[in-house]
Write a protein that holds these residues in place. Structure first.
Motif, mmCIF file in Angstrom:
data_model
loop_
_atom_site.group_PDB
_atom_site.id
_atom_site.type_symbol
_atom_site.label_atom_id
_atom_site.label_comp_id
_atom_site.label_asym_id
_atom_site.label_seq_id
_atom_site.Cartn_x
_atom_site.Cartn_y
_atom_site.Cartn_z
ATOM 1 N N PRO A 1 8.662 76.322 10.099
ATOM 2 C CA PRO A 1 8.905 76.126 8.662
ATOM 3 C C PRO A 1 7.983 75.072 8.060
ATOM 4 N N HIS A 2 7.563 75.329 6.831
ATOM 5 C CA HIS A 2 6.827 74.322 6.069
ATOM 6 C C HIS A 2 7.838 73.416 5.368
ATOM 7 N N ARG A 3 7.714 72.137 5.590
ATOM 8 C CA ARG A 3 8.660 71.187 5.008
ATOM 9 C C ARG A 3 8.007 70.407 3.862
ATOM 10 N N THR A 4 8.813 70.100 2.847
ATOM 11 C CA THR A 4 8.362 69.266 1.738
ATOM 12 C C THR A 4 9.327 68.101 1.605
ATOM 13 N N ILE A 5 8.915 66.951 2.083
ATOM 14 C CA ILE A 5 9.771 65.770 2.043
ATOM 15 C C ILE A 5 9.484 65.010 0.744
ATOM 16 N N ILE A 6 10.424 65.077 -0.172
ATOM 17 C CA ILE A 6 10.269 64.419 -1.478
ATOM 18 C C ILE A 6 10.635 62.939 -1.345
ATOM 19 N N LYS A 7 9.704 62.094 -1.722
ATOM 20 C CA LYS A 7 9.954 60.660 -1.651
ATOM 21 C C LYS A 7 10.086 60.097 -3.056
ATOM 22 N N ASN A 8 11.123 59.314 -3.269
ATOM 23 C CA ASN A 8 11.295 58.616 -4.540
ATOM 24 C C ASN A 8 12.007 57.302 -4.283
ATOM 25 N N SER A 9 12.234 56.543 -5.311
ATOM 26 C CA SER A 9 12.863 55.221 -5.154
ATOM 27 C C SER A 9 14.364 55.266 -5.374
ATOM 28 N N LEU A 10 14.929 56.483 -5.504
ATOM 29 C CA LEU A 10 16.351 56.611 -5.800
ATOM 30 C C LEU A 10 17.208 56.370 -4.562
ATOM 31 N N PRO A 11 18.384 55.789 -4.757
ATOM 32 C CA PRO A 11 19.309 55.617 -3.637
ATOM 33 C C PRO A 11 20.051 56.927 -3.368
ATOM 34 N N PHE A 12 20.875 56.936 -2.316
ATOM 35 C CA PHE A 12 21.744 58.079 -2.021
ATOM 36 C C PHE A 12 22.585 58.387 -3.256
ATOM 37 N N PRO A 13 22.801 59.664 -3.598
ATOM 38 C CA PRO A 13 22.440 60.863 -2.844
ATOM 39 C C PRO A 13 21.136 61.527 -3.273
ATOM 40 N N PHE A 14 20.579 61.110 -4.421
ATOM 41 C CA PHE A 14 19.419 61.818 -4.963
ATOM 42 C C PHE A 14 18.094 61.313 -4.409
ATOM 43 N N GLY A 15 18.180 60.348 -3.518
ATOM 44 C CA GLY A 15 17.018 59.845 -2.811
ATOM 45 C C GLY A 15 17.476 59.285 -1.481
ATOM 46 N N ASN A 16 16.542 58.706 -0.745
ATOM 47 C CA ASN A 16 16.877 58.150 0.565
ATOM 48 C C ASN A 16 16.530 56.670 0.646
ATOM 49 N N ASN A 17 16.547 56.011 -0.522
ATOM 50 C CA ASN A 17 16.219 54.595 -0.581
ATOM 51 C C ASN A 17 17.508 53.762 -0.546
ATOM 52 N N GLY A 18 18.239 53.885 0.570
ATOM 53 C CA GLY A 18 19.461 53.107 0.726
ATOM 54 C C GLY A 18 20.614 53.644 -0.109
ATOM 55 N N ILE A 19 21.627 52.819 -0.279
ATOM 56 C CA ILE A 19 22.787 53.183 -1.089
ATOM 57 C C ILE A 19 22.997 52.147 -2.171
ATOM 58 N N LYS A 20 23.738 52.527 -3.213
ATOM 59 C CA LYS A 20 24.006 51.602 -4.309
ATOM 60 C C LYS A 20 24.894 50.459 -3.834
ATOM 61 N N ASP A 21 24.508 49.266 -4.203
ATOM 62 C CA ASP A 21 25.273 48.074 -3.817
ATOM 63 C C ASP A 21 26.247 47.731 -4.942
ATOM 64 N N THR A 22 27.228 48.630 -5.136
ATOM 65 C CA THR A 22 28.186 48.432 -6.216
ATOM 66 C C THR A 22 29.609 48.570 -5.688
ATOM 67 N N ILE A 23 30.523 48.006 -6.418
ATOM 68 C CA ILE A 23 31.939 48.102 -6.086
ATOM 69 C C ILE A 23 32.628 48.889 -7.205
ATOM 70 N N LEU A 24 33.309 49.963 -6.853
ATOM 71 C CA LEU A 24 34.023 50.761 -7.844
ATOM 72 C C LEU A 24 35.392 50.146 -8.112
ATOM 73 N N ASP A 25 35.710 49.957 -9.393
ATOM 74 C CA ASP A 25 36.955 49.290 -9.775
ATOM 75 C C ASP A 25 38.207 50.061 -9.358
ATOM 76 N N ASN A 26 38.082 51.370 -9.238
ATOM 77 C CA ASN A 26 39.273 52.175 -8.946
ATOM 78 C C ASN A 26 39.494 52.426 -7.456
ATOM 79 N N VAL A 27 38.738 51.724 -6.614
ATOM 80 C CA VAL A 27 38.875 51.908 -5.169
ATOM 81 C C VAL A 27 39.485 50.666 -4.537
#
Length: 444
Positions: free
Chosen positions: A111-137
């Motif tokens: 298979p030909h693969r196309t690895i898209i790189k961007n600066s977005l965090p999970f889930p729309f990118g692979n640049n880590g995860i958002k460092d936020t706290i959700l008030d309802n959790v």
């Protein structure tokens, strides 16, 4: 003395009979062991000893003995020195069991693969995860749910990940596994296959009422009436024995066949479509073969899952393994990290819309989550359901992606929730109900 000789003769005869009927099973045992070892070592970068002591510590498979060759990327397994089977790994295609037709296999097409790189965090990118706290959790309550999921060693949970409102609110792994470890989804891969059909339908290239056998002379009669819909819902009426603990349709397909798409195709029809529901890995691989027929070249078939689904949503770790003739084994052999399996769940939670791009119709989720006749509300179209209330404390809207040994992606739309659990032991409905109940209790 005569009595002793008779007893001894009877014992020897019993051993011969036992060996005669069980010797063929050695082929399946060593086949499973070598294939599983090669995949774990060369896809998941795991250690032979770890795989032997954990993954292969199961009935019959623990009789096998494996060796691995880094030079030719292969694994060999035997049972008491008998029935050697070899599995060979090829980058981009995974590991495949060899047989007397192995030399015919063309490993040049990958298979030909196309690895898209961007600066977005999970889930729309692979640049880590958002460092936020959700008030309802309530993170303390969530921590208890995670602790309970891992505290009992018999549960053999390997990873647990919870996504709420597109953000990871909890994530945990056992020693030896991380966010970067690909994990075999087993039958979770079936839902990937279904999604490929949903994409084709959205692109106007496939209709669920399409009858793939209608033009085949040898399949006139009831077989010619089978549709893609019937196959996706496991209600085609084709005979199939899904028993992994004996020589059956599914074990012969996975561990003896070169072309895994023909086993179900060649089976007789035992009921008219929709009359019975019969879970069948052969049906999924038949659908993989029908999928291949929709393209002009093998390369287009190999590229399609990655170009139109996997790489498009950034499941960069995912690898779909093929059989000896180059068909994707979409019944069983899909690998991805826990985070990437979660992305697949989020694609469904977001109803086919991925960061502004639609991959499948907004009616597709309703289609795959509609209960199939005669499944008692447990099955849709290659997805599992809670319509029968098997998880009594969880909304019946829940639908899931299920695999052997308790691999799960749970999707609960009203809670904006995706839960991924991977492991080495199947959990009871009660255990999963408790896990989900505790997670949901942490969300206000």
């Amino acid at each position: 003395m005569k009595k002793i000789k008779l007893l001894l003769g009877a014992a020897i005869l019993a051993i011969i009979i036992l060996a005669y009927f069980n010797y063929p099973k050695l082929n399946l045992i060593s086949g499973y062991a070598s294939k599983n070892m090669a995949s774990n070592v060369f896809i998941a970068d795991r250690d032979l000893v770890d795989v032997t002591l954990n993954d292969h510590e199961m009935t019959l498979i623990n009789l096998s003995d494996c060796t691995v060759s880094e030079n030719d990327k292969s694994a060999i397994a035997t049972v008491f020195g008998l029935m050697p089977r070899t599995a060979v790994y090829k980058e981009g295609l995974g590991a495949v069991l060899t047989n007397n037709e192995f030399s015919k296999h063309n490993f040049n097409s990958v298979p030909h693969r196309t690895i898209i790189k961007n600066s977005l965090p999970f889930p729309f990118g692979n640049n880590g995860i958002k460092d936020t706290i959700l008030d309802n959790v309530d993170y303390d309550k969530l921590a208890v749910a995670f602790s309970n999921a891992f505290k009992d060693s018999l549960q053999k949970t390997r990873s647990l990940l919870v996504v709420h409102k597109n953000e990871i609110i909890g994530e945990q792994y056992i020693r030896g596994f991380t966010k970067d470890t690909p994990i075999l989804g087993w039958s979770m891969t079936k839902s990937v296959l279904a999604t490929l059909y949903g994409i084709l339908e959205y692109q106007g290239k496939m209709n669920m009422d399409f009858k793939p056998f209608s033009n085949e002379i040898q399949m006139k009669g009831l077989k010619s009436n089978i549709t893609i819909n019937h196959l996706l819902r496991m209600e085609s009426g084709l005979a199939w024995d899904e028993d992994y603990f004996k020589i059956s349709d599914v074990s012969r397909m996975l561990f003896l066949a070169s072309d895994m798409t023909v086993a179900q195709r060649n089976n007789e029809i035992i009921a008219a479509p929709t009359e019975i529901w019969n879970y069948s890995s052969g049906t999924t691989n038949l659908l993989s073969g029908i999928l291949r027929e929709q393209f002009n070249t093998h390369q287009e078939y190999l590229d399609f899952p990655y170009q139109e689904l996997i790489d498009k949503i950034g499941m960069n770790s995912m690898l779909l393994e093929t059989d000896l003739v180059g068909n994707y084994v979409l019944s069983s052999y899909g690998w991805a990290t826990t985070r990437d399996w979660a992305k697949f769940g989020l694609l469904y939670l977001n109803n086919g819309n991925w960061n502004g791009e639609r991959l499948f119709s907004d009616s597709w989720v309703s289609y795959i989550s509609k209960p199939t006749l005669n499944s008692n509300g447990t099955y849709g179209a290659h997805f599992w359901l809670n319509a029968d209330g098997k998880y009594p404390d969880i909304s019946k809207e829940l639908y899931s992606v299920n695999g052997f040994q308790g691999q799960r992606i749970f999707i609960i739309p009203s809670k904006e929730l995706v839960v991924v659990r991977t492991g080495l032991e199947e959990q009871t409905d009660e255990q999963f109900n408790t896990l989900l109940k505790e997670i949901i209790a942490s969300i206000r």
